[in-house]
Design a protein around this motif. Structure first.
Motif, PDB file in Angstrom:
ATOM      1  N   LEU A   1       0.827  -1.212   0.000  1.00  0.00           N
ATOM      2  CA  LEU A   1       0.000   0.000   0.000  1.00  0.00           C
ATOM      3  C   LEU A   1       0.860   1.260   0.000  1.00  0.00           C
ATOM      4  CD1 LEU A   1      -2.697  -1.103   2.586  1.00  0.00           C
ATOM      5  CD2 LEU A   1      -2.741  -1.275   0.091  1.00  0.00           C
ATOM      6  N   GLU A   2       0.298   2.297  -0.547  1.00  0.00           N
ATOM      7  CA  GLU A   2       1.018   3.568  -0.600  1.00  0.00           C
ATOM      8  C   GLU A   2       0.591   4.479   0.529  1.00  0.00           C
ATOM      9  OE1 GLU A   2       1.976   5.481  -4.541  1.00  0.00           O
ATOM     10  OE2 GLU A   2       0.178   4.312  -4.996  1.00  0.00           O
ATOM     11  N   LEU A   3       1.462   5.451   0.816  1.00  0.00           N
ATOM     12  CA  LEU A   3       1.159   6.416   1.860  1.00  0.00           C
ATOM     13  C   LEU A   3       0.417   7.617   1.259  1.00  0.00           C
ATOM     14  CD1 LEU A   3       1.673   6.922   4.891  1.00  0.00           C
ATOM     15  CD2 LEU A   3       3.751   8.159   4.232  1.00  0.00           C
ATOM     16  N   PHE A   4      -0.660   7.996   1.932  1.00  0.00           N
ATOM     17  CA  PHE A   4      -1.433   9.180   1.509  1.00  0.00           C
ATOM     18  C   PHE A   4      -1.499  10.187   2.639  1.00  0.00           C
ATOM     19  CE2 PHE A   4      -2.807   6.042  -1.482  1.00  0.00           C
ATOM     20  CZ  PHE A   4      -3.191   6.735  -2.618  1.00  0.00           C
ATOM     21  N   GLU A   5      -1.526  11.463   2.293  1.00  0.00           N
ATOM     22  CA  GLU A   5      -1.733  12.527   3.281  1.00  0.00           C
ATOM     23  C   GLU A   5      -3.189  12.963   3.225  1.00  0.00           C
ATOM     24  OE1 GLU A   5       0.621  13.290   5.386  1.00  0.00           O
ATOM     25  OE2 GLU A   5       2.012  11.957   4.324  1.00  0.00           O
ATOM     26  N   VAL A   6      -3.748  13.242   4.388  1.00  0.00           N
ATOM     27  CA  VAL A   6      -5.180  13.542   4.473  1.00  0.00           C
ATOM     28  C   VAL A   6      -5.393  14.990   4.920  1.00  0.00           C
ATOM     29  CG1 VAL A   6      -7.360  12.897   5.548  1.00  0.00           C
ATOM     30  CG2 VAL A   6      -5.605  11.150   5.112  1.00  0.00           C
ATOM     31  N   PHE A   7      -6.255  15.679   4.202  1.00  0.00           N
ATOM     32  CA  PHE A   7      -6.611  17.073   4.527  1.00  0.00           C
ATOM     33  C   PHE A   7      -8.121  17.151   4.722  1.00  0.00           C
ATOM     34  CE2 PHE A   7      -2.809  16.960   2.056  1.00  0.00           C
ATOM     35  CZ  PHE A   7      -1.984  17.965   2.560  1.00  0.00           C
ATOM     36  N   VAL A   8      -8.553  17.797   5.785  1.00  0.00           N
ATOM     37  CA  VAL A   8      -9.980  17.879   6.071  1.00  0.00           C
ATOM     38  C   VAL A   8     -10.413  19.343   6.165  1.00  0.00           C
ATOM     39  CG1 VAL A   8     -11.760  17.416   7.822  1.00  0.00           C
ATOM     40  CG2 VAL A   8     -10.080  15.648   7.242  1.00  0.00           C
TER      41      VAL A   8
ATOM     42  N   SER B   1     -15.434  17.882   4.200  1.00  0.00           N
ATOM     43  CA  SER B   1     -14.836  17.533   2.916  1.00  0.00           C
ATOM     44  C   SER B   1     -13.416  17.046   3.143  1.00  0.00           C
ATOM     45  CB  SER B   1     -14.854  18.759   1.999  1.00  0.00           C
ATOM     46  OG  SER B   1     -13.871  18.643   1.001  1.00  0.00           O
ATOM     47  N   ILE B   2     -13.020  16.025   2.381  1.00  0.00           N
ATOM     48  CA  ILE B   2     -11.691  15.427   2.577  1.00  0.00           C
ATOM     49  C   ILE B   2     -10.902  15.491   1.277  1.00  0.00           C
ATOM     50  CG2 ILE B   2     -10.465  13.310   3.234  1.00  0.00           C
ATOM     51  CD1 ILE B   2     -13.056  12.384   4.627  1.00  0.00           C
ATOM     52  N   TRP B   3      -9.617  15.804   1.370  1.00  0.00           N
ATOM     53  CA  TRP B   3      -8.689  15.667   0.246  1.00  0.00           C
ATOM     54  C   TRP B   3      -7.672  14.605   0.621  1.00  0.00           C
ATOM     55  CZ3 TRP B   3      -6.863  21.424  -0.759  1.00  0.00           C
ATOM     56  CH2 TRP B   3      -7.883  22.126  -1.436  1.00  0.00           C
ATOM     57  N   VAL B   4      -7.348  13.720  -0.323  1.00  0.00           N
ATOM     58  CA  VAL B   4      -6.219  12.819  -0.119  1.00  0.00           C
ATOM     59  C   VAL B   4      -5.205  13.030  -1.237  1.00  0.00           C
ATOM     60  CG1 VAL B   4      -7.444  11.041   1.194  1.00  0.00           C
ATOM     61  CG2 VAL B   4      -7.448  10.959  -1.298  1.00  0.00           C
ATOM     62  N   VAL B   5      -3.929  13.027  -0.868  1.00  0.00           N
ATOM     63  CA  VAL B   5      -2.859  13.279  -1.824  1.00  0.00           C
ATOM     64  C   VAL B   5      -1.767  12.255  -1.562  1.00  0.00           C
ATOM     65  CG1 VAL B   5      -1.144  14.972  -2.581  1.00  0.00           C
ATOM     66  CG2 VAL B   5      -3.344  15.766  -1.713  1.00  0.00           C
ATOM     67  N   ARG B   6      -1.237  11.635  -2.617  1.00  0.00           N
ATOM     68  CA  ARG B   6      -0.118  10.699  -2.437  1.00  0.00           C
ATOM     69  C   ARG B   6       1.046  11.428  -1.782  1.00  0.00           C
ATOM     70  NH1 ARG B   6      -1.832   8.196  -7.155  1.00  0.00           N
ATOM     71  NH2 ARG B   6      -2.339   6.013  -6.720  1.00  0.00           N
ATOM     72  N   SER B   7       1.585  10.847  -0.729  1.00  0.00           N
ATOM     73  CA  SER B   7       2.677  11.524  -0.008  1.00  0.00           C
ATOM     74  C   SER B   7       3.853  11.806  -0.935  1.00  0.00           C
ATOM     75  CB  SER B   7       3.147  10.667   1.162  1.00  0.00           C
ATOM     76  OG  SER B   7       2.040  10.339   1.966  1.00  0.00           O
TER      77      SER B   7
ATOM     78  N   ASP C   1       3.718  12.743  -3.823  1.00  0.00           N
ATOM     79  CA  ASP C   1       3.427  13.903  -4.668  1.00  0.00           C
ATOM     80  C   ASP C   1       3.613  15.220  -3.924  1.00  0.00           C
ATOM     81  OD1 ASP C   1       2.930  12.535  -6.949  1.00  0.00           O
ATOM     82  OD2 ASP C   1       0.769  12.370  -6.635  1.00  0.00           O
ATOM     83  N   ILE C   2       3.909  15.115  -2.638  1.00  0.00           N
ATOM     84  CA  ILE C   2       4.129  16.337  -1.876  1.00  0.00           C
ATOM     85  C   ILE C   2       5.608  16.674  -1.890  1.00  0.00           C
ATOM     86  CG2 ILE C   2       4.128  17.337   0.446  1.00  0.00           C
ATOM     87  CD1 ILE C   2       1.448  16.067   0.881  1.00  0.00           C
ATOM     88  N   CYS C   3       5.897  17.874  -2.295  1.00  0.00           N
ATOM     89  CA  CYS C   3       7.284  18.337  -2.316  1.00  0.00           C
ATOM     90  C   CYS C   3       7.421  19.318  -1.159  1.00  0.00           C
ATOM     91  CB  CYS C   3       7.557  19.006  -3.657  1.00  0.00           C
ATOM     92  SG  CYS C   3       9.211  19.614  -3.786  1.00  0.00           S
ATOM     93  N   ALA C   4       8.262  19.000  -0.199  1.00  0.00           N
ATOM     94  CA  ALA C   4       8.312  19.804   1.022  1.00  0.00           C
ATOM     95  C   ALA C   4       9.674  20.440   1.230  1.00  0.00           C
ATOM     96  CB  ALA C   4       7.975  18.922   2.222  1.00  0.00           C
ATOM     97  N   SER C   5       9.681  21.617   1.804  1.00  0.00           N
ATOM     98  CA  SER C   5      10.947  22.234   2.196  1.00  0.00           C
ATOM     99  C   SER C   5      11.346  21.669   3.559  1.00  0.00           C
ATOM    100  CB  SER C   5      10.799  23.750   2.270  1.00  0.00           C
ATOM    101  OG  SER C   5       9.986  24.097   3.370  1.00  0.00           O
ATOM    102  N   GLN C   6      12.619  21.812   3.899  1.00  0.00           N
ATOM    103  CA  GLN C   6      13.103  21.281   5.168  1.00  0.00           C
ATOM    104  C   GLN C   6      13.156  22.378   6.214  1.00  0.00           C
ATOM    105  OE1 GLN C   6      13.597  17.977   5.607  1.00  0.00           O
ATOM    106  NE2 GLN C   6      12.735  17.960   3.536  1.00  0.00           N
TER     107      GLN C   6
END
Ligand SMILES: [Fe+2]
Ligand SMILES: [Fe+2]
Lengths: 319, 95
Positions: B6-13, B51-57, B59-64
């Motif tokens: 399974l893949e990791l997803f990030e959840v936004f509500v 309402s929920i958004w899910v995004v593949r982790s 696909d998230i580009c994050a700064s450190q």
């Protein structure tokens, strides 16, 4: 028949949501006219932020001190950001950035006609921050409660950033008003030239405004043009008095029974003439935008070339 | 033995209509549809949102966060971006 009554039911539910102050979000059903009306208003607002950088940008290299230059630079930078927030909000309605820019450059879309007035002196930079941003803030504060979620949230973000724009403008005016005779004269002259166009920013009288009634029903607008304009007129009187400058409107007088200032009539002939392309700077503003856009072509080309190169590299060694 | 693929997803509500979606956590799922259902089951059991958004982790580009000084540069040397920097006399201080 069924189709028609379904449509009527959807519209009824939609209006009910609006009446109950429930925000509309991008994936909700909405009447086509609501969508079009929003695209028109939000993109017009976005274009105004972007074109509005030009009159002030004109003074970045000529600001009277390094401090003033830094302030003006960050204000203009904010306006670019506001344009971005608003273009993005329009794009949630299913229109592309490209279409929006084309509509601006072809003249099909409008922007606030105040930005077709030239900045002739440093005083104008003060008057713009104080009066033009001041008028914009009146409008934007009201739009924080607009019915479309992404627009309302954009407005909240923008209002936070706007808070210094008006104050820095007034500070410029204050310095001039307390300066030499020549500086005071410069402040008066800028006030005289920007006061009336700032009032025009609120648009035509409610009775003449093409989209007003429907926009109020849909809560795209929360207060009428005239109500917002009155608010601005009232708040500006003591600010002019404090500067010790003459009010450009000879008819301004406090009306005890209304609890507002009565004021003279706006020159609507000038308003429509500038909107229809005959302001001092209409052509110059659009030409500048088109030129800047064309000069950015090589950056877009380079980005596309880089992306293509990355794609080919990924094909060669997938891992 | 079958390994989990399974893949990791990030959840936004979105807590309420009119508010932004906020990140609430992550989960494992096979695809977007499954991630949405899991997110509903995990993160919205007590009326946390509408309402929920899910995004593949991935696909998230994050700064450190360690880079904050050089990358984000909090601009503390630019106080003129704040309204409070401009001292106006009391009678006109309400703008
Ligand atoms: Fe702005
Ligand atoms: Fe502004």
């Amino acid at each position: 028949m069924g189709g028609n009554s379904d449509q009527a039911e959807l519209e009824r539910q939609f209006q009910q949501r609006i009446d109950d102050d429930i925000k509309i979000e991008p994936k909700d059903w909405m009447p086509d006219a609501y969508r079009e009306n929003l695209i028109r208003q939000i993109s017009q607002h976005a274009h105004s932020e972007v074109i509005g950088m030009q009159p002030e940008g004109n003074y970045i290299t000529r600001a009277p001190s390094l401090r003033r230059k830094l302030i003006l630079l960050s204000k203009v930078q904010d306006e670019a950001g506001h344009g971005l927030y608003l273009y993005s909000a329009s794009e949630t309605l299913g229109i592309s950035r490209l279409e929006l820019i084309e509509a601006l450059q072809s003249g099909a879309a409008k922007y606030a006609s105040i930005f077709n007035y030239p900045t002739q002196t440093w005083g104008d930079v003060g008057a713009i921050g104080w009066l033009v941003d001041g008028a914009a803030i009146c409008n934007q504060v009201s739009l924080q409660r607009t019915s479309y979620g992404p627009y309302a949230r954009g407005m909240i973000r923008i209002c936070k950033e706007e808070s210094f724009h008006q104050r820095q403008g007034y500070e410029i005016m204050l310095a001039l008003a307390r300066g030499s005779d020549e500086q005071r004269q410069m402040a008066q002259d800028s006030l005289n030239r920007f006061y009336w166009p700032a009032l025009m920013m609120f648009g035509p009288h409610d009775g003449e405004s093409a989209h007003s009634a429907q926009s109020m029903r849909w809560k795209i607008k929360r207060e009428t043009n005239d109500a917002l304009r009155q608010k601005f007129i009232d708040q500006t009187v003591p600010q002019i008095e404090f500067l010790g400058l003459d009010h450009p409107d000879r008819d301004i007088s406090w009306n005890e029974s209304r609890g507002h200032y009565d004021h003279g009539e706006i020159d609507w002939h000038e308003f429509y003439s500038v909107i229809n392309g005959n302001g001092h700077c209409n052509r110059q503003r659009l030409q500048h935008h088109i030129r800047a856009h064309q000069e950015g072509e090589w950056v877009r080309d380079a980005l596309a070339a880089y992306q293509e190169k990355q794609r080919q590299r990924d094909c060669q060694d997938p891992d | 033995m079958t390994r989990e693929t399974l893949e990791l997803f990030e959840v936004f509500v979105r807590p309420r209509r009119g508010l932004d979606h906020k990140h609430v956590g992550s989960l494992h799922a096979q695809d977007h549809a499954q991630a949405l259902e899991y997110a509903r089951d995990c993160y919205t059991r007590r009326g946390e949102g509408v309402s929920i958004w899910v995004v593949r982790s991935t696909d998230i580009c994050a700064s450190q966060e360690e880079d904050v000084e050089s990358f984000i540069d909090p601009s503390e040397d630019k106080p003129y971006r704040l309204a409070t920097y401009y001292r106006l006399p009391d009678p006109v201080d309400n703008m």
